[in-house]
Design a protein around this motif. Structure first.
Motif, short mmCIF file in Angstrom:
data_model
loop_
_atom_site.label_atom_id
_atom_site.label_comp_id
_atom_site.label_asym_id
_atom_site.label_seq_id
_atom_site.Cartn_x
_atom_site.Cartn_y
_atom_site.Cartn_z
N LYS A 1 -5.99 2.75 -32.68
CA LYS A 1 -5.95 1.59 -33.56
C LYS A 1 -5.89 0.33 -32.71
O LYS A 1 -5.21 0.29 -31.68
N ARG A 2 -6.59 -0.71 -33.17
CA ARG A 2 -6.74 -1.92 -32.36
C ARG A 2 -5.40 -2.50 -31.91
O ARG A 2 -5.24 -2.92 -30.76
N ASP A 3 -4.42 -2.53 -32.81
CA ASP A 3 -3.14 -3.16 -32.49
C ASP A 3 -2.34 -2.39 -31.45
O ASP A 3 -1.39 -2.93 -30.87
N HIS A 4 -2.71 -1.13 -31.20
CA HIS A 4 -1.98 -0.31 -30.23
C HIS A 4 -2.86 0.14 -29.07
O HIS A 4 -2.39 0.86 -28.19
N ALA A 5 -4.11 -0.29 -29.05
CA ALA A 5 -5.06 0.21 -28.05
C ALA A 5 -4.63 -0.09 -26.62
O ALA A 5 -4.92 0.67 -25.69
N SER A 6 -3.94 -1.20 -26.42
CA SER A 6 -3.55 -1.58 -25.06
C SER A 6 -2.52 -0.62 -24.47
O SER A 6 -2.32 -0.60 -23.25
N LYS A 7 -1.86 0.18 -25.31
CA LYS A 7 -0.85 1.11 -24.83
C LYS A 7 -1.45 2.38 -24.25
O LYS A 7 -0.76 3.15 -23.58
N CYS A 8 -2.75 2.60 -24.51
CA CYS A 8 -3.41 3.79 -23.95
C CYS A 8 -3.43 3.67 -22.43
O CYS A 8 -3.89 2.66 -21.89
#
Length: 383
Positions: A281-288
């Motif tokens: 999900k876009r709002d959490h993508a940076s955590k990948c």
């Protein structure tokens, strides 16, 4: 902000806020964010050590902070250098205002790093980037999407995210006319600070940057089928839009985090189920752990362009970075292949590099797997 009677009476945190606000007049938002990030640890250190007046700072206290900085395991050599450079600027400013009896900034010892310590290794490496771009170009679901268009621009030009966000539809030229000196498609980056889309180096950042026909094809598809026909608050027509208007830097960052996740192309390297993974999900993508930020795309692009034989002087113009920065941080050939590649030249070579990417690295998923993991099919990823 109410100023103290004497500059030395400034609380360190308030003094930091005052300095940052002063710098906002003639520095970009990115520079201000970096300054704040680099100065915050010193201000916290002052608070923890009950230093309530900047006038109480001494050379010995600066020495103690330097020891603290060098002892931190989570700070690299270049991180320590950046934070101490910012501290030196801050203390120089306070000294000029009369906060000390004399000047204190000469007490800050900024490390003199060798070239290997200053090389930027945080990048979206071409071994990951090129297969990912080729996949998006061949995927009916990804081709010409917002995420794809943004990634192509970021990778092929190497420009900063704020420059990409500031592009207007009229800044993209597919077929130059007879009076245009260009012989192919290009993006024209312009400094429009009075309209909210300034460039880092202001007018010095302005430059048309040539792109390949394949990148232009992606942009044409995006414009025709995906782009929202919207104007921004200044009445301009942005190239990259959302339903509300110009795509913000945050929207572009989110798109890049999604587009760089390897699980759109191969099985998740972390063993997660793509259908259930919240990082899709876009709002959490940076955590990948495998997603990459716009800055890492920029650094990877610069190294890629150098590896393909473009001279540092030409890369400097394309990506808006000084030749000294290019040579110091990126121009580090380490094998014969790179040395030979330096003899080759320019935009066609960049495109050939994508087309010739090693097929063995493209372990594409089955059609079903692609449908299951495709971020563009998740309503939460729509920009």
């Amino acid at each position: 902000m109410k100023l103290p009677e004497e500059p030395g009476d400034f609380n360190p945190t308030a003094a930091g806020e005052y300095w940052i606000n002063k710098r906002k007049i003639d520095h970009t938002d990115n520079t201000i964010r970096s300054n704040q990030k680099d100065l915050d640890p010193f201000l916290m250190w002052c608070n923890e050590h009950d230093i309530n007046r900047v006038g109480d700072l001494t050379e010995w206290k600066i020495e103690q902070y330097e020891d603290y900085a060098h002892a931190r395991d989570d700070w690299s050599a270049i991180t320590i250098k950046n934070k101490l450079q910012t501290l030196k600027q801050f203390l120089r400013f306070l000294g000029e205002k009369g906060a000390f009896d004399g000047y204190l900034h000469p007490a800050v010892t900024v490390p003199d790093l060798d070239r290997s310590q200053e090389v930027n290794t945080e990048k979206w490496d071409k071994t990951d980037a090129l297969p990912q771009i080729r996949f998006m170009r061949n995927s009916p679901k990804w081709y010409g999407t917002f995420e794809h268009a943004v990634t192509e621009i970021a990778w092929f030009t190497g420009r900063r995210v704020q420059a990409i966000a500031g592009l207007d539809l009229s800044d993209y030229t597919r077929d130059p006319d007879e009076e245009d000196p260009a012989d192919g498609p290009y993006l024209d980056f312009k400094h429009r600070a009075d309209e909210g889309t300034g460039l880092k180096n202001k007018l010095d950042s302005e430059d048309p940057v040539e792109i390949s026909d394949d990148v232009a094809d992606v942009l044409d598809h995006y414009i025709a089928r995906e782009r929202n026909d919207k104007r921004d608050e200044n009445g301009r027509e942005p190239l990259l839009t959302t339903r509300q208007g110009r795509a913000s830097i945050g929207k572009i960052r989110g798109a890049i985090y999604l587009a760089t996740q390897p699980c759109i192309r191969i099985a998740c390297p972390h063993g997660e189920n793509a259908k259930k993974c919240e990082y899709r999900k876009r709002d959490h993508a940076s955590k990948c752990p495998s997603s990459r930020s716009p800055h890492r795309i920029r650094t990877g692009s610069i190294q890629w362009q150098l590896d393909q034989g473009i001279a540092p002087e030409d890369v400097s113009d394309r990506v808006d970075a000084s030749v000294d920065t290019i040579r110091r941080h990126y121009d580090v050939p380490d094998d014969r292949e790179k040395m030979e590649n330096r003899r080759r030249k320019y935009t066609g070579v960049l495109e050939d590099s994508i087309d010739e990417a090693d097929e063995s690295t493209e372990q594409t998923q089955s059609e079903q797997g692609d449908d299951d993991s495709d971020a563009s099919s998740d309503p939460s990823t729509t920009l």
